[in-house]
Design a protein around this motif. Structure first.
Motif, PDB file in Angstrom:
ATOM      1  N   ALA A  95       0.834  -1.209   0.000  1.00 34.03           N
ATOM      2  CA  ALA A  95       0.000   0.000   0.000  1.00 34.03           C
ATOM      3  C   ALA A  95       0.867   1.257   0.000  1.00 34.03           C
ATOM      4  CB  ALA A  95      -0.922  -0.011   1.215  1.00 34.03           C
ATOM      5  N   GLU A 119      -1.558  -7.560  -7.991  1.00 39.02           N
ATOM      6  CA  GLU A 119      -2.371  -6.746  -7.086  1.00 39.02           C
ATOM      7  C   GLU A 119      -2.591  -5.359  -7.709  1.00 39.02           C
ATOM      8  OE1 GLU A 119      -2.311  -7.091  -2.786  1.00 39.02           O
ATOM      9  OE2 GLU A 119      -1.835  -4.956  -2.720  1.00 39.02           O
ATOM     10  N   THR A 120      -1.539  -4.813  -8.286  1.00 39.18           N
ATOM     11  CA  THR A 120      -1.648  -3.492  -8.913  1.00 39.18           C
ATOM     12  C   THR A 120      -2.618  -3.536 -10.096  1.00 39.18           C
ATOM     13  OG1 THR A 120       0.619  -3.090  -8.244  1.00 39.18           O
ATOM     14  CG2 THR A 120      -0.269  -1.603  -9.885  1.00 39.18           C
ATOM     15  N   THR A 122      -5.052  -5.648 -10.451  1.00 40.28           N
ATOM     16  CA  THR A 122      -6.406  -5.864  -9.915  1.00 40.28           C
ATOM     17  C   THR A 122      -7.008  -4.554  -9.437  1.00 40.28           C
ATOM     18  OG1 THR A 122      -5.704  -8.052  -9.203  1.00 40.28           O
ATOM     19  CG2 THR A 122      -7.755  -7.235  -8.281  1.00 40.28           C
ATOM     20  N   TRP A 123      -6.208  -3.756  -8.730  1.00 49.06           N
ATOM     21  CA  TRP A 123      -6.688  -2.436  -8.306  1.00 49.06           C
ATOM     22  C   TRP A 123      -7.051  -1.592  -9.527  1.00 49.06           C
ATOM     23  CZ3 TRP A 123      -2.131  -1.216  -4.456  1.00 49.06           C
ATOM     24  CH2 TRP A 123      -2.340  -1.924  -3.266  1.00 49.06           C
ATOM     25  N   LEU A 126     -10.331  -2.611 -11.039  1.00 52.55           N
ATOM     26  CA  LEU A 126     -11.465  -2.158 -10.226  1.00 52.55           C
ATOM     27  C   LEU A 126     -11.576  -0.638 -10.194  1.00 52.55           C
ATOM     28  CD1 LEU A 126     -11.061  -4.648  -7.257  1.00 52.55           C
ATOM     29  CD2 LEU A 126     -12.840  -4.665  -9.010  1.00 52.55           C
ATOM     30  N   LEU A 128      -9.590   1.263  -8.614  1.00 52.57           N
ATOM     31  CA  LEU A 128      -9.130   1.776  -7.314  1.00 52.57           C
ATOM     32  C   LEU A 128      -7.832   2.559  -7.461  1.00 52.57           C
ATOM     33  CD1 LEU A 128      -9.878  -1.396  -5.185  1.00 52.57           C
ATOM     34  CD2 LEU A 128     -11.162   0.743  -5.198  1.00 52.57           C
ATOM     35  N   GLN A 129      -7.126   2.297  -8.547  1.00 53.30           N
ATOM     36  CA  GLN A 129      -5.960   3.128  -8.854  1.00 53.30           C
ATOM     37  C   GLN A 129      -5.880   3.280 -10.377  1.00 53.30           C
ATOM     38  OE1 GLN A 129      -2.701   2.835 -10.124  1.00 53.30           O
ATOM     39  NE2 GLN A 129      -2.852   0.745 -10.901  1.00 53.30           N
ATOM     40  N   SER A 190     -14.853   2.796 -11.986  1.00 50.38           N
ATOM     41  CA  SER A 190     -14.162   3.798 -11.183  1.00 50.38           C
ATOM     42  C   SER A 190     -15.051   4.261 -10.049  1.00 50.38           C
ATOM     43  CB  SER A 190     -13.786   4.979 -12.073  1.00 50.38           C
ATOM     44  OG  SER A 190     -12.810   5.741 -11.429  1.00 50.38           O
ATOM     45  N   ASN A 194     -11.271   7.534  -5.827  1.00 46.09           N
ATOM     46  CA  ASN A 194     -10.262   6.492  -5.929  1.00 46.09           C
ATOM     47  C   ASN A 194      -8.883   7.124  -5.759  1.00 46.09           C
ATOM     48  OD1 ASN A 194      -9.476   7.569  -8.382  1.00 46.09           O
ATOM     49  ND2 ASN A 194     -10.709   6.160  -9.570  1.00 46.09           N
ATOM     50  N   ARG A 197      -7.993   5.052  -1.790  1.00 45.13           N
ATOM     51  CA  ARG A 197      -8.472   3.766  -1.293  1.00 45.13           C
ATOM     52  C   ARG A 197      -7.360   2.712  -1.256  1.00 45.13           C
ATOM     53  NH1 ARG A 197     -14.246   2.597  -2.183  1.00 45.13           N
ATOM     54  NH2 ARG A 197     -15.276   4.591  -2.268  1.00 45.13           N
ATOM     55  N   LEU A 198      -6.128   3.165  -1.306  1.00 50.67           N
ATOM     56  CA  LEU A 198      -5.042   2.201  -1.405  1.00 50.67           C
ATOM     57  C   LEU A 198      -4.566   1.711  -0.051  1.00 50.67           C
ATOM     58  CD1 LEU A 198      -3.029   3.944  -4.212  1.00 50.67           C
ATOM     59  CD2 LEU A 198      -4.675   2.105  -4.434  1.00 50.67           C
TER      60      LEU A 198
END
Ligand code: AMP
Length: 199
Positions: A95, A119-120, A122-123, A126, A128-129, A190, A194, A197-198
């Protein structure tokens, strides 16, 4: 165009069996310094992580390493290079690295590198990034992974749109150049706020 100041690099805690991987880490390090970009990475001096950080640091570039306390002992992570932040867990490390970064690069590595890359992604999928993600495809190392992504799209497990979440290059300079211009594909889910949210 993205204003890049800090690039987070995910890479192996091993050197790999071929000199080309070490050389590629050095090339990326030099390119980061040439462009005045700060490196954020998993801290320590082991494997390609160490080669990259040492190259940046020795050439006067800024280096921030983020390491969980459990990996911090020198016999595990090696000598600290540049500024080092110790965090409580592997999750906190990812994070923090993500918060610090304006863009992400994955270069050859093992499970840890792929965990961080996915993970990056996936974010990103979504929403989230929305920071750009690049694959530094040294020695065609990631070709089997790219084939798998194509397979996942073909079989309906990854949306074709999400194939565009990352760019690929075997050349460090080209990759950094393209990251500055890469936008996540339109239509990615989005959420409001965002980027906050990390953590
Ligand atoms: P791997 O790709 O499996 O070699 O793992 C690389 C990633 O795992 C790094 O980016 C770190 O997040 C973490 N990692 C694994 N081993 C170490 C270590 N000895 N010191 C610091 N980080 C490590």
């Amino acid at each position: 165009m993205n204003q890049l100041r800090t690039v987070c690099v995910y890479c192996g805690s091993s050197l790999g069996t071929k000199a080309v991987y070490r050389q590629a880490a050095e090339l990326l390090g030099r390119e980061l310094v040439r462009r005045g970009l700060r490196l954020v990475y998993g801290a320590g001096s082991v494997g390609l992580m160490g080669v990259l950080a040492r190259t940046v640091f020795d050439r006067g570039g800024d280096v921030l390493g983020v390491i969980p306390g459990v990996l911090a002992p020198r016999e595990v992570a090696g000598e600290p290079i540049g500024e080092t932040v110790v965090v409580d867990s592997m999750h906190e490390r990812k994070a923090r690295m993500a918060r610090e970064a304006d863009a992400f690069v994955a270069m050859p590595g093992g499970y840890g590198t792929l965990d961080e890359l996915f993970e990056t992604l996936t974010w990103g999928q979504l929403g989230l990034q929305r920071k750009p993600i690049g694959l530094y495809n040294v020695n065609n190392y990631f070709d089997p992974l790219l084939l798998w992504v194509d397979q996942a799209v073909k079989e309906g497990f990854v949306r074709p749109l999400h194939r565009q979440l990352f760019i690929v290059s075997e050349d460090a300079s080209t990759l950094l150049e393209r990251l500055a211009f890469h936008e996540p594909p339109k239509g990615v889910i989005s959420f409001p706020g965002n980027g906050d949210r990390l953590g």
